[in-house]
Design a protein around this motif. Sequence first.
Motif, PDB file in Angstrom:
ATOM      1  N   LEU A 202       4.955  -9.949  15.878  1.00  0.00           N
ATOM      2  CA  LEU A 202       5.613 -11.252  15.971  1.00  0.00           C
ATOM      3  C   LEU A 202       6.686 -11.433  14.910  1.00  0.00           C
ATOM      4  O   LEU A 202       7.750 -11.998  15.169  1.00  0.00           O
ATOM      5  N   GLY A 203       6.399 -10.970  13.679  1.00  0.00           N
ATOM      6  CA  GLY A 203       7.355 -11.128  12.596  1.00  0.00           C
ATOM      7  C   GLY A 203       6.673 -11.138  11.247  1.00  0.00           C
ATOM      8  O   GLY A 203       5.440 -11.053  11.153  1.00  0.00           O
ATOM      9  N   PRO A 204       7.442 -11.238  10.167  1.00  0.00           N
ATOM     10  CA  PRO A 204       6.874 -11.214   8.825  1.00  0.00           C
ATOM     11  C   PRO A 204       5.909 -12.370   8.589  1.00  0.00           C
ATOM     12  O   PRO A 204       6.173 -13.506   8.985  1.00  0.00           O
ATOM     13  N   GLU A 205       4.815 -12.071   7.922  1.00  0.00           N
ATOM     14  CA  GLU A 205       3.824 -13.110   7.615  1.00  0.00           C
ATOM     15  C   GLU A 205       4.447 -14.219   6.777  1.00  0.00           C
ATOM     16  O   GLU A 205       4.118 -15.397   6.946  1.00  0.00           O
ATOM     17  N   SER A 206       5.370 -13.856   5.891  1.00  0.00           N
ATOM     18  CA  SER A 206       5.982 -14.847   5.009  1.00  0.00           C
ATOM     19  C   SER A 206       6.838 -15.853   5.758  1.00  0.00           C
ATOM     20  O   SER A 206       7.174 -16.914   5.221  1.00  0.00           O
ATOM     21  N   MET A 207       7.231 -15.544   7.004  1.00  0.00           N
ATOM     22  CA  MET A 207       8.086 -16.443   7.786  1.00  0.00           C
ATOM     23  C   MET A 207       7.286 -17.341   8.731  1.00  0.00           C
ATOM     24  O   MET A 207       7.868 -18.171   9.433  1.00  0.00           O
ATOM     25  N   ARG A 237      12.198 -18.112  11.837  1.00  0.00           N
ATOM     26  CA  ARG A 237      11.223 -19.073  11.354  1.00  0.00           C
ATOM     27  C   ARG A 237      11.386 -20.393  12.119  1.00  0.00           C
ATOM     28  O   ARG A 237      12.504 -20.839  12.366  1.00  0.00           O
ATOM     29  N   ARG A 238      10.263 -20.988  12.526  1.00  0.00           N
ATOM     30  CA  ARG A 238      10.319 -22.267  13.210  1.00  0.00           C
ATOM     31  C   ARG A 238      10.187 -23.385  12.169  1.00  0.00           C
ATOM     32  O   ARG A 238       9.096 -23.825  11.813  1.00  0.00           O
ATOM     33  N   SER A 328      -0.007  -4.416   7.426  1.00  0.00           N
ATOM     34  CA  SER A 328       1.129  -3.852   6.705  1.00  0.00           C
ATOM     35  C   SER A 328       1.903  -2.900   7.612  1.00  0.00           C
ATOM     36  O   SER A 328       1.331  -1.994   8.218  1.00  0.00           O
ATOM     37  N   LEU A 329       3.212  -3.114   7.714  1.00  0.00           N
ATOM     38  CA  LEU A 329       4.110  -2.254   8.500  1.00  0.00           C
ATOM     39  C   LEU A 329       5.377  -2.023   7.694  1.00  0.00           C
ATOM     40  O   LEU A 329       5.785  -2.872   6.903  1.00  0.00           O
ATOM     41  N   TRP A 330       6.013  -0.886   7.940  1.00  0.00           N
ATOM     42  CA  TRP A 330       7.271  -0.618   7.267  1.00  0.00           C
ATOM     43  C   TRP A 330       8.107   0.309   8.149  1.00  0.00           C
ATOM     44  O   TRP A 330       7.576   1.012   9.017  1.00  0.00           O
ATOM     45  N   THR A 341       6.323  -6.419   3.870  1.00  0.00           N
ATOM     46  CA  THR A 341       5.680  -5.402   4.696  1.00  0.00           C
ATOM     47  C   THR A 341       4.462  -5.943   5.428  1.00  0.00           C
ATOM     48  O   THR A 341       3.783  -5.187   6.119  1.00  0.00           O
ATOM     49  N   ARG A 342       4.169  -7.223   5.295  1.00  0.00           N
ATOM     50  CA  ARG A 342       3.043  -7.826   6.020  1.00  0.00           C
ATOM     51  C   ARG A 342       3.596  -8.533   7.254  1.00  0.00           C
ATOM     52  O   ARG A 342       4.418  -9.449   7.155  1.00  0.00           O
ATOM     53  N   PHE A 343       3.129  -8.089   8.413  1.00  0.00           N
ATOM     54  CA  PHE A 343       3.629  -8.628   9.667  1.00  0.00           C
ATOM     55  C   PHE A 343       2.486  -9.180  10.505  1.00  0.00           C
ATOM     56  O   PHE A 343       1.377  -8.630  10.511  1.00  0.00           O
ATOM     57  N   ALA A 344       2.787 -10.284  11.201  1.00  0.00           N
ATOM     58  CA  ALA A 344       1.826 -10.889  12.111  1.00  0.00           C
ATOM     59  C   ALA A 344       1.913 -10.211  13.471  1.00  0.00           C
ATOM     60  O   ALA A 344       3.004  -9.907  13.962  1.00  0.00           O
ATOM     61  N   LEU A 345       0.759  -9.989  14.083  1.00  0.00           N
ATOM     62  CA  LEU A 345       0.675  -9.377  15.404  1.00  0.00           C
ATOM     63  C   LEU A 345       0.282 -10.413  16.448  1.00  0.00           C
ATOM     64  O   LEU A 345      -0.340 -11.422  16.126  1.00  0.00           O
ATOM     65  N   GLY A 346       0.630 -10.127  17.686  1.00  0.00           N
ATOM     66  CA  GLY A 346       0.277 -11.013  18.785  1.00  0.00           C
ATOM     67  C   GLY A 346      -0.108 -10.225  20.020  1.00  0.00           C
ATOM     68  O   GLY A 346      -0.017  -8.991  20.063  1.00  0.00           O
ATOM     69  N   ASP A 347      -0.533 -10.947  21.021  1.00  0.00           N
ATOM     70  CA  ASP A 347      -0.957 -10.392  22.301  1.00  0.00           C
ATOM     71  C   ASP A 347       0.122  -9.474  22.881  1.00  0.00           C
ATOM     72  O   ASP A 347       1.312  -9.793  22.839  1.00  0.00           O
TER      73      ASP A 347
END
Length: 554
Positions: A202-207, A237-238, A328-330, A341-347
């Motif tokens: 989905l995108g960076p956790e920080s966003m 970012r929303r 963590s992804l890079w 490097t922390r990213f949120a995942l989704g379905d």
Amino acid sequence: MSTLRASLWASPLDWPELALPEVRDREPIGLCFSGGGSRALAAAWGQLRALRHLGVLDRARYISGVSGGSWASGIYTFQRVTDEETFLGPLLAPEDLSLDALSEPLTTESLGFAATRNVWGFLAEALVDHQVPPDRLWADVIGRHMLAPYGLFNHDNPEAVVPTDAYGVAARARPGNEAVMASWTLRAPARAPYLVVGACVLGPESMLPLAVERPAPIDLTPLYCGVPAPVTGVFQRRDGALARLKDRLQGGDGEPTLLAAPIGGVVVESLAFGGGPAPAVTAEQALPAPAAPWSLADLVGASSSAWAGVLEEAPGLGRLHRLAPCVSLWPGWSWETPPDTRFALGDGGILENYGLITLLRRGVDRAIVLINTSTPLETDWDPQADEPTGERIDAYLPGLFGRPQRSLGTTTVDNMIFPTAELAPLVTALQAAKRAGEPVMALRTHRLLHNAWWGVDGGREVKVLWVYLDHARQWEDQLQDADLRDAIHAGNRRLLPTGPLKHFPHYKTSGENVGGSIALTDVQASALAALTSWGLTQREDLVRALLDGEAARA
């Protein structure tokens, strides 16, 4: 910081699983089980039953699953206790079915039992359960409520997926690994085909919270996990109204934060997935160890977090976005340590709900795509002249042919892998099957197009057997039990559908039963599996034509 000796593979990939003889020696056939919650799981239960009977499971190289399809394929692949015949159940002719028999309680001896498990209470659990980090809570709930009954999850002990038992033993014996892995349970599949679970970045956790822009596909498998193709994700970012006003007061333009970030081009051995950045070199090396290993619950949990994409687009839901799985992804193709490097995942269904594209990029030349949708195929529209809207056909199918459909929490604009001209003939064939009262199936040969976003090399032909969940009048006409026929009829009234089989076979993905549950009843699950198993065996000729037909080899 602890490390693990583990492998990392950089793009272009030779697909690491093909080094395993048990994968390489099978035919390049893929089985694709779509998303759709417990409806998809129950439909897949019957389809796996039929595919076993037809010998397909003994020949196919890959089985992919998205969301509810990943529940079915994941449990089927890893379940060890019950023999396969019992676990998938017997094939039953329509005339042998009755409402009473289909209402018999399901047990853990059956894959169908998982479709009756309600896991939708996880949001309430988030308020009281402080033992599990928020971003792993969904996986923990899936594990405890859906996998643990089959002996596939231990809440109190770290678990990690491995491709085979022998592989796990060898991995534990690598220098220094025993100290990290001493308490881990290593879980390997019990049966083939090789499992590929689809999710998205989905995108960076920080966003967070994010407006879904251009998320990237990620593959989760027993051997490795990651984003195989090097891509540039676009993440937005929303921001709420107050944040936009503050930005304007500080001289900004008040627009939501937009980030284009390199991602992908590298996959990491599942044992070390999530541990953190490392040089993108195809080799075994010392990789940062994850705080907790990725388990089967993490794989199918990430793939089934459909609510994550909705949370990112739906305002007013507080901080529930924190429940999105994070890892963590890079980038493996732009080696500069990224700021995030922390990213949120989704379905996986946020992008592609069938799990087909990821198998095509692995070189499969034949595929069975099981579209276990909630959308009945409309037969009174002309696909040559009219738009293929989401009310007429499953919304994910047109996107594969360059006709993406928009819906809340999804983005399918990057999914074109077949020529647009090939869509109408496919739809026409499916419509003809439905009008004839047959299982809604069509076998087609498609020209595969190049798709850089997914890492698909085009220029070859592939054969696809499309299996579309829908009514089959021939099946219903053969039912002898009056109660069962009446229940199906009452459940499909245009006004006020009622009864134990309301909306059959297109049960709602959530909210079909009391309390917003995603669970099905025993009779709902069993009746759906009876229909879908009959459909594939009824058109055994199409299955045989796919298996034995000539197709271009990758």
